[in-house]
Design an enzyme around this catalytic site. Sequence first.
Site, PDB file in Angstrom:
ATOM      1  N   TRP A  34      48.415  34.918  41.965  1.00  0.00           N
ATOM      2  CA  TRP A  34      47.971  35.536  40.716  1.00  0.00           C
ATOM      3  C   TRP A  34      49.149  35.872  39.810  1.00  0.00           C
ATOM      4  CZ3 TRP A  34      44.735  35.300  37.246  1.00  0.00           C
ATOM      5  CH2 TRP A  34      44.243  36.356  36.479  1.00  0.00           C
ATOM      6  N   ARG A  67      61.177  38.701  48.123  1.00  0.00           N
ATOM      7  CA  ARG A  67      62.193  38.109  48.996  1.00  0.00           C
ATOM      8  C   ARG A  67      63.161  37.249  48.180  1.00  0.00           C
ATOM      9  NH1 ARG A  67      57.459  36.873  51.571  1.00  0.00           N
ATOM     10  NH2 ARG A  67      57.790  34.632  51.253  1.00  0.00           N
ATOM     11  N   LYS A  73      43.204  43.840  42.976  1.00  0.00           N
ATOM     12  CA  LYS A  73      41.836  44.153  43.411  1.00  0.00           C
ATOM     13  C   LYS A  73      41.894  44.939  44.714  1.00  0.00           C
ATOM     14  CE  LYS A  73      39.420  40.203  41.360  1.00  0.00           C
ATOM     15  NZ  LYS A  73      40.551  39.542  40.690  1.00  0.00           N
ATOM     16  N   GLY A 100      38.752  40.030  36.620  1.00  0.00           N
ATOM     17  CA  GLY A 100      38.090  38.753  36.359  1.00  0.00           C
ATOM     18  C   GLY A 100      36.596  38.821  36.644  1.00  0.00           C
ATOM     19  N   ALA A 112      43.371  31.936  40.312  1.00  0.00           N
ATOM     20  CA  ALA A 112      44.737  31.825  39.796  1.00  0.00           C
ATOM     21  C   ALA A 112      45.074  30.406  39.373  1.00  0.00           C
ATOM     22  CB  ALA A 112      45.725  32.315  40.852  1.00  0.00           C
ATOM     23  N   LYS A 162      33.596  43.095  44.442  1.00  0.00           N
ATOM     24  CA  LYS A 162      33.467  41.647  44.302  1.00  0.00           C
ATOM     25  C   LYS A 162      33.947  40.923  45.552  1.00  0.00           C
ATOM     26  CE  LYS A 162      36.469  39.054  43.189  1.00  0.00           C
ATOM     27  NZ  LYS A 162      37.330  38.093  43.934  1.00  0.00           N
TER      28      LYS A 162
END
Length: 222
Positions: free
Chosen positions: A16, A37, A110, A141, A145, A196
């Site tokens: 995302w 990282r 989310k 949304g 993605a 969702k």
Amino acid sequence: MEAGVARVAVLNAGGWGTALAIKLATQGHTVRLWARRPEMAQRISAERENCLYLPGVCIPDRVEVTADLQHAVEGAHAVIVAVIASYMREMARKLRPLLRPEVLVLHGTKGLEPESWRTPSQVLAEELGPSFAGRIAALAGPNHAEEVARALPTAAVVACADGETASRLQALLATTMFRVYTNSDVLGVELCSAAKNVIAIAAGIGDGLGYGDNSKAALITR
């Protein structure tokens, strides 16, 4: 932001976060994508592709990939946080000394914080301090993605208690292929986003059991 061009930090190089970085860079904004990282930041920067989370999608040169959080947010007009819910508090604590009070803060996470059941915006508000009260926004949304990264038609909502902040973020994100609505009900949007995922899992269970579209439609609408 001058002439519609902004400096944006996108925090977390998952699918995302990478998709949002690609989208914003394609719009002409200057983007820094933060990866936790260093080796991942180096690999994405060299290959111009996030092979782990978003394979097959080219990352524009306007996206600078870095593992240095301070550098990522330095001079940013807007900061988009796209970490998982369980890491949000730690992320917010790292950001507090780095963010100027006028920076726009938007999250695309989310879910709820484990144990506390706090929403991502509540966690950010608690950790970033009173200067950001009422101005933290949520991006929801549901979206895939890979479709956002490929500029397929998408609709999303920016939820924020402060209407001016919501409008500024709407202007930042909106394109002809990415329709952005605003909403003042931040808690409702975040709870629906979390629910969702549960509904999607249940729909998948229904498919596995061989149930049809009627049962799936009932599940979703109820």
